[in-house]
Structures are given as C-alpha cells and as structure tokens.
Scaffold this active site. Sequence first.
Site, PDB file in Angstrom:
ATOM      1  N   GLU A 116       0.866  -1.164   0.000  1.00 49.93           N
ATOM      2  CA  GLU A 116       0.000   0.000   0.000  1.00 49.93           C
ATOM      3  C   GLU A 116       0.913   1.227   0.000  1.00 49.93           C
ATOM      4  O   GLU A 116       1.784   1.344   0.870  1.00 49.93           O
ATOM      5  CB  GLU A 116      -0.879  -0.013   1.259  1.00 49.93           C
ATOM      6  CG  GLU A 116      -1.837   1.151   1.251  1.00 49.93           C
ATOM      7  CD  GLU A 116      -2.750   1.190   2.471  1.00 49.93           C
ATOM      8  OE1 GLU A 116      -2.759   0.222   3.260  1.00 49.93           O
ATOM      9  OE2 GLU A 116      -3.454   2.199   2.610  1.00 49.93           O
ATOM     10  N   LYS A 147       4.218   1.007   9.607  1.00 54.18           N
ATOM     11  CA  LYS A 147       4.429   2.224   8.824  1.00 54.18           C
ATOM     12  C   LYS A 147       3.918   3.447   9.578  1.00 54.18           C
ATOM     13  O   LYS A 147       4.477   4.525   9.447  1.00 54.18           O
ATOM     14  CB  LYS A 147       3.736   2.094   7.463  1.00 54.18           C
ATOM     15  CG  LYS A 147       4.561   1.253   6.503  1.00 54.18           C
ATOM     16  CD  LYS A 147       4.003   1.290   5.101  1.00 54.18           C
ATOM     17  CE  LYS A 147       2.957   0.235   4.919  1.00 54.18           C
ATOM     18  NZ  LYS A 147       2.531   0.067   3.526  1.00 54.18           N
ATOM     19  N   ARG A 154       5.291 -12.985   9.473  1.00 53.96           N
ATOM     20  CA  ARG A 154       5.878 -11.693   9.173  1.00 53.96           C
ATOM     21  C   ARG A 154       7.158 -11.545   9.965  1.00 53.96           C
ATOM     22  O   ARG A 154       7.347 -12.178  11.007  1.00 53.96           O
ATOM     23  CB  ARG A 154       4.913 -10.549   9.440  1.00 53.96           C
ATOM     24  CG  ARG A 154       4.629 -10.235  10.879  1.00 53.96           C
ATOM     25  CD  ARG A 154       3.466  -9.269  11.023  1.00 53.96           C
ATOM     26  NE  ARG A 154       3.788  -7.934  10.588  1.00 53.96           N
ATOM     27  CZ  ARG A 154       3.117  -7.277   9.630  1.00 53.96           C
ATOM     28  NH1 ARG A 154       2.110  -7.829   9.020  1.00 53.96           N
ATOM     29  NH2 ARG A 154       3.446  -6.060   9.305  1.00 53.96           N
TER      30      ARG A 154
HETATM   31  P1  ATP Z   1       1.941  -1.731   7.981  1.00 55.02           P
HETATM   32  O1  ATP Z   1       1.023  -2.556   8.811  1.00 55.02           O
HETATM   33  O2  ATP Z   1       3.187  -1.324   8.633  1.00 55.02           O
HETATM   34  O3  ATP Z   1       1.236  -0.588   7.288  1.00 55.02           O
HETATM   35  P2  ATP Z   1       1.468  -3.469   5.839  1.00 55.02           P
HETATM   36  O4  ATP Z   1       1.612  -4.896   6.058  1.00 55.02           O
HETATM   37  O5  ATP Z   1       0.082  -2.936   5.858  1.00 55.02           O
HETATM   38  O6  ATP Z   1       2.408  -2.698   6.821  1.00 55.02           O
HETATM   39  P3  ATP Z   1       1.670  -3.342   3.032  1.00 55.02           P
HETATM   40  O7  ATP Z   1       2.162  -2.221   2.204  1.00 55.02           O
HETATM   41  O8  ATP Z   1       0.249  -3.692   2.974  1.00 55.02           O
HETATM   42  O9  ATP Z   1       2.135  -3.018   4.505  1.00 55.02           O
HETATM   43  O10 ATP Z   1       2.549  -4.638   2.787  1.00 55.02           O
HETATM   44  C1  ATP Z   1       2.876  -5.119   1.523  1.00 55.02           C
HETATM   45  C2  ATP Z   1       3.261  -6.547   1.637  1.00 55.02           C
HETATM   46  O11 ATP Z   1       4.377  -6.689   2.501  1.00 55.02           O
HETATM   47  C3  ATP Z   1       2.130  -7.384   2.185  1.00 55.02           C
HETATM   48  O12 ATP Z   1       1.982  -8.512   1.373  1.00 55.02           O
HETATM   49  C4  ATP Z   1       2.587  -7.750   3.554  1.00 55.02           C
HETATM   50  O13 ATP Z   1       2.151  -9.030   3.898  1.00 55.02           O
HETATM   51  C5  ATP Z   1       4.109  -7.698   3.448  1.00 55.02           C
HETATM   52  N1  ATP Z   1       4.697  -7.327   4.722  1.00 55.02           N
HETATM   53  C6  ATP Z   1       4.459  -6.207   5.423  1.00 55.02           C
HETATM   54  N2  ATP Z   1       5.127  -6.221   6.589  1.00 55.02           N
HETATM   55  C7  ATP Z   1       5.820  -7.377   6.624  1.00 55.02           C
HETATM   56  C8  ATP Z   1       6.703  -7.986   7.560  1.00 55.02           C
HETATM   57  N3  ATP Z   1       7.014  -7.388   8.712  1.00 55.02           N
HETATM   58  N4  ATP Z   1       7.227  -9.186   7.251  1.00 55.02           N
HETATM   59  C9  ATP Z   1       6.925  -9.770   6.086  1.00 55.02           C
HETATM   60  N5  ATP Z   1       6.107  -9.270   5.176  1.00 55.02           N
HETATM   61  C10 ATP Z   1       5.543  -8.085   5.419  1.00 55.02           C
HETATM   62 MG    MG Z   2      -1.460  -3.651   4.523  1.00 54.45          MG
END
Ligand code: ATP
Ligand code: MG
Length: 760
Positions: free
Chosen positions: A37, A274, A264
């Site tokens: 995102e 984020k 994760r």
């Molecule tokens: P945040 O919760 O910090 O906003 P997010 O997971 O919503 O992070 P996205 O931009 O939606 O962030 O993530 C893109 C991809 O990266 C998703 O497929 C998510 O599963 C993966 N991802 C995000 N954080 C992690 C992590 N800590 N370890 C492994 N994969 C991750």
């Molecule tokens: Mg997300």
Amino acid sequence: MTQSVSPARRSNFLTDIIDADLAAGRHTKVVTRFPPEPNGYLHIGHSKSILLNFGLAEQYHGVCHLRMDDTNPVAEDIDYVRSIQHDVEWLGGKWDGEVRFASDYFPRMYELAERLVQEGKAYVDSQDVEEMRKNRGDFGRHGVNSQYRERSIAENLDLLRRMKAGEFADGSHVLRAKIDMTHPNILMRDPLIYRIRHAHHHRSGDTWCIYPMYDYAHPLEDAIEGITHSICTLEFETNRELYDWFLDQTGPWQTRPRQYEFARLALGYTVMSKRKLLQLVQDKRVSGWDDPRMPTVAGMRRRGVTPEALRDFADRIGVAKNNSLVDIGKLEFSIRQDLEKQCPRALAVLKPLTVTLTNWPDDMVQQLDLPWWPNDQSKGTRKVPFSKHLYIDRDDFSADPPADWRRLAVGREVRLQGAYFVRCDGVERNPQGEVTGLRCSVDLHSRGGEAQDGRQPAATLHWVDARHSLAAEVRLYDRLFSVELPDGEGDFLQHLNSDSLQLVQARIEPALAEGPERVQFVRVGYFFRDAKDSQPGAPVWNQTISLKDSWTKTAQPARGAKAKAAAPATQPAAPATDWAALVAGNPILQALQTRYNLEVSALGRLAHDPARLAFFAAAVEVASDGPLTLRLVQNDLAGALAGAAISSLPFDAKAFGRVVADIAAGKLSPGSAKQLLPAWVKRGGDADSLVAELGLGAGVQGDALSEALANVLHAHAAEVARYRQGEIKLLAVLLGILMRQAKGCDPQAARSALLAQLQS
Ligand code: ATP
Ligand code: MG
C-alpha cells in the site's frame, strides 16, 4: 540490477505447495505479486516479502507483479509509489510488465459488486457505525441481522448506484455481503464491500466517492491479474475464508488464486509499522524515511547495507508459519559477512591525537603504496602520504597503561599499518594536564611495516598523515531503540535511544576523496559515503556497522563513543519471549489480535495480567481502536493506578472505552487524557463532567474551524469555483476534506460554515 533475487533453489512450505500444484497440473506457470500500500516507505519486513515473492517467481520461471494496493484514497502518495519502485528494483525485483495499480480495477470491482447485488448476495446497509458494530456480535455472541438486510434487489441496486453517484454523505450507507450474521468467523458476518468516502485519490482523482474494502478488493485484484499464489502474512489467516468466498461468488476465474500465509518478520530494537515509522519522520525524531537508523530499505541503503546482505538475511531466517522475533544480531551477521567481502580497506582516525616523529626530516613526505585489499596488490593500490606529523586514535594511547596494555604508551613501540615502527618517547600536555600530542621516534629501516631484525611489536595501529589527510564528518549509529521490544509497553517513543547518532570530526586518508564509496576503516568498522549530505571538500561517512574484531574484545577502556557504537555488535540480545506463540496458542488472544489489529508483543504483555486483559477486552469493544485502547490501558491507566489493582477502579471498562473513543475521535487530546485519568481514578463519577470541570475538551470549534475552512477553500480553489458553477456534488467532497482537517468538529457546524462560504 544484474543480480537476481533468487540465486539458489530453496525449499520451504510454499515451494512444497507450488511443486504439488505444478505436478497436479493446477497451474502451468507461477504468478506471484508484491502488493504494497503506497502509504509509506518499505521496511525490512517488506524486503522479506519482496525477496520471497520475486524469488519464487524466478525459481519457477514464472513472473511476479508489482502492484500498488492503492484502494484507500487517504494517506497514499505518489512519492511513496516512487520510493517503492526504487526499493524493489534495488533489491533485485524485476516485475512483469508495468507497475500495476489496484485503483485501475475500480470499474471492474464495481461491476462485480452490482452483480453480487443482482444475485441477492449483497445489500446496502444504512445502520450507523455504532449499531453495525453492536450487531456484529463478538466471538462469544452471535451477530444480529440488520433491519436493512432484506431490502429488495431493486432498492439495493438503486441505493448502490446513488452511493456511487455521490448522493450520500460519508458513513450514511455501506454495501455489505450477505453471508451469515451467526458465522463463527466474525469476518464472515456480512463484511463490508464498499464504503462512501468523498476523498481525492492520487490516481483516480474524484472519479470515485465509494471505495472497496481490502477484503473485497484484494482477492479481485489477484484474480484479475491471474495470480496463482497470493502470499501474505499470518494475520490474514482468518481472512482467507472471505477471500475464497468473494472469488467463488464473482467467478469463474480463468486462474483461481489461492492465499497462503507466512510469518511476518519482527526484529528486536526496532518498530516496523508504517504508522510508527511515519510518526518518527513527522516528529523529526529522525532526519527522514531514509535516515540510516531507520529499518526502511531506503535507510539501510543509505547506511551502506547491501541488497546481498538483505538477501542473505532473508535466506537465513527462512519462511516459516509461526511468528517470532528475530534477533537483530542475525541481520548484523549477514551485513558484516557481506561487507567483509565487498569492502576495500582504508585509513581513518575518528579521535585524532597528534604524533610528531622527532627523527623524521621536517619537509619529507613519502607516498606509500598500499593495497586496497589486504595482501593483494593485484586489486589495486593507492598512495598514502606519510610525514613528520601524523594522527593516531586517542584511544590507542594510554598515559597510564594497565598491565595487559598492548598498544602505544611511553617507552613502547607499535607498528603503524603499512608504514613504520614508532616508539613513544614522551607526551605533551595542556595546562589541564591532558595529553595533547605524542613525541615519537621512528625506525627508519622499517618501511612497509617490517623491521630488519624481525622484531614484532605487540600492536599494529591505524593512522593518517596530519597535513595531508582530509577532514570528514563520520556518523556513528547505534540502535534506534534502547529496548528489544519498543512496542511492548507504553508509548514506543519513550524507548528511543538518545545516543543512536554520534557525530565525529574525523580525519581520513586523501585517497578517499575520490576512491570507493564503501570501505572498511581499518580497525574501526564498515563505512559508506553519504551521497545526500557529502559536499565537495566536506565528505560525510556513515558507519554501516562496527567490526566484530578481536580488538573489540580486548580492553578498550577509553574508547568512548566508539565503544558505544561498537557494543551492539557483540552484545547478545536479551532472550525474547515468544509473544507470537503465546498469542497463537490462546484462542481469545488470537481473536482479539485479529479483530483489533494488535501487536502481538503488546498483547502478550497485557495477557500476563488477566484482570487487565478482561478490562481491556471490554473497553476495546466500545472504543474499537485496539492499539490506542491497549496503549492507554497499559500506559496511562496503569500510571494513574500507581500499582493499585484494576478491580479497584471507580468506573467500569465500558466508561473507559467511551473516553478512549473520544480520544480516537479527536474530541479529547491524548495529553488531556493524561490529566483526566489520575483525577478520574481518584474521584470516579462521570468522565464527561470531569472533562468539563477540568476544561479538557478539545473539540475543534470557532477559530479552529474557521482556520481549517480557510485552508480548505484556499487549497481547493478550483473545486470551489466548479461548485459555484453548478457542480454541487463537490460539496460532499469539500466537506469530507474539511472534516478531516478540522478533526473532531461538529459535522453540522462544519457543513453550515462551508455552505455559507460557498454560497457567498
Ligand atoms: P503496515 O502494517 O506497517 O502498514 P502493511 O503490512 O500494511 O504494513 P503493506 O504495504 O500492505 O504493509 O505490505 C505489503 C506486503 O508486505 C504485504 O503482502 C505484507 O504481507 C508484506 N509485509 C508487510 N510487513 C511485513 C513484515 N514485517 N514481514 C513480512 N512481510 C511483510
Ligand atoms: Mg497492509
């Protein structure tokens, strides 16, 4: 990028699944995706997901898509889109075709939503948020059907079309799937499909005022793109049922994607959400998203970490199905091991102490030819000047040497690396008695660092020439947080390490003016030239990581700043509780975690106190903002209780939840909550009266509203003009923007103020 993301074949539970799919002929080509995102920069957790998705595609000669999951108009930004592309490329990810955008599929998603309505599988609900939440039930209580659930197909279709046409205000209606309000999986209780959001989208502009929910949009995005294996993190496990439901109801699809979950990445001594990273940037706790202390890909790149090191790290931690906290030492190991291979050696002195060679001719300068790589002239050499005045590191000299001291002291001899043997004959001191310089004599027959009689000094020191070396700012970094679990208890900002950055005025050898940008400063650590802040004649070098060298183990009593920066490299991390396992093993915690999007570690800590957990569970039901409720219970409320039992509180959890909801809505500032709670704990009674009595209400009214209004009118002059020319649907758009800016204001007041301005 010539390097690939997947140098070797790997096997894990995902490759087992893919192998089986290919063998059974379910797919002939593997198509994966990385769907960030665009609401922040990528962090090291994302890099794990990138390396996994692109790596699997490469391993199976398939393809991987880069898709911006931009279904939420608020907080997304084109700058983030650019940074994401750059980071993925830097990590070696080669996406198939153009970068894709989920927002490009909005028309298709909408069409499919109309189809669901027409088939009686979706309806427009007009309950307010509070009712909807109440009627959803919880994990111990069935949901209740909405009074609008049995609307006719024709009425639903009409309402949906009018929602899309912008006839309704935010929050007045939603489109919901008609599944089962008694479903054991709460997510299946008539989940939301579309909500109204009069907001400007960074790509689709003002075309849409209804936006699809993640659970609806994501499976469709995957299916539209023909993704075969949709890999996400474990917290989406309970969403899988819904993922499948939506695909089954909107199919048939030529390629039917399946969702798989992996653990994760969570790392000690850092935060990875984020939202929190953004807060560090906005509060100027760091210099930006690319501050070298940040766990972002951009920050690590600027610090000097290589993509190879991140790949090695990802390989080492592997792909698992249970969450755990990874020791940051593992990352540091991968970084060090890679830099050891990649870095030529150079000389730099971080804490210069003058050395005068009394028996060296005044004007003689020798240009020593030193290899960039130890013991390997074939990979190139550089000229290193040597003359009567030199610098060594202050910590390599002791005026009062302990018994096991091996380095320089009065009467002792050391080798200056690649140069000569020198013996210290005396010191110069300032009036305070501090050593300001050393007088040394040099063995003129030891050029190259070998004495003719074969004697071996106990130490070899690094050095630079005083006159010919260059001044440089060196930035030494330590972990950004001083505790392993900064999100564990209280406000994470409390745990910032105040010594995470140290600026040092160093002297570096002249060849670094134009030499390699990534080097090992001999005996100090690995450093990377800062491309952003270096100026001609004023270089800046970032410490990527300290050396794990035997010298860090030998006594370094006065190493000061450097010892501090070096410490994390060798300090074993404190043993970590496996919060994830604790939460995963307890259905109640698991449900709370999924429903309210809680950090496992914070929830795990809370669970140690069953009374507090029960209080939290009841409060969050009312407040609905999980992380905020958790923080207030663990932090502010615990502080106000000052050790007393939670059962002694003069108010109940629901009343507390209502206060939290007010904070979440901006009606009460977090600061005033800090004042309110101790008073409330002491006196009990009704929180609202206490807020009034203490003068804590923070609603945006009067001046604040007019100020926000003026800003909105100014920033959106074009829309204002269009409204005045008859595009009245822009009222809702502007009102939405105003409501967001004037957080917590009375909607009616905002609407009349806006209308008054627009019609004047
Ligand atoms: P945040 O919760 O910090 O906003 P997010 O997971 O919503 O992070 P996205 O931009 O939606 O962030 O993530 C893109 C991809 O990266 C998703 O497929 C998510 O599963 C993966 N991802 C995000 N954080 C992690 C992590 N800590 N370890 C492994 N994969 C991750
Ligand atoms: Mg997300």
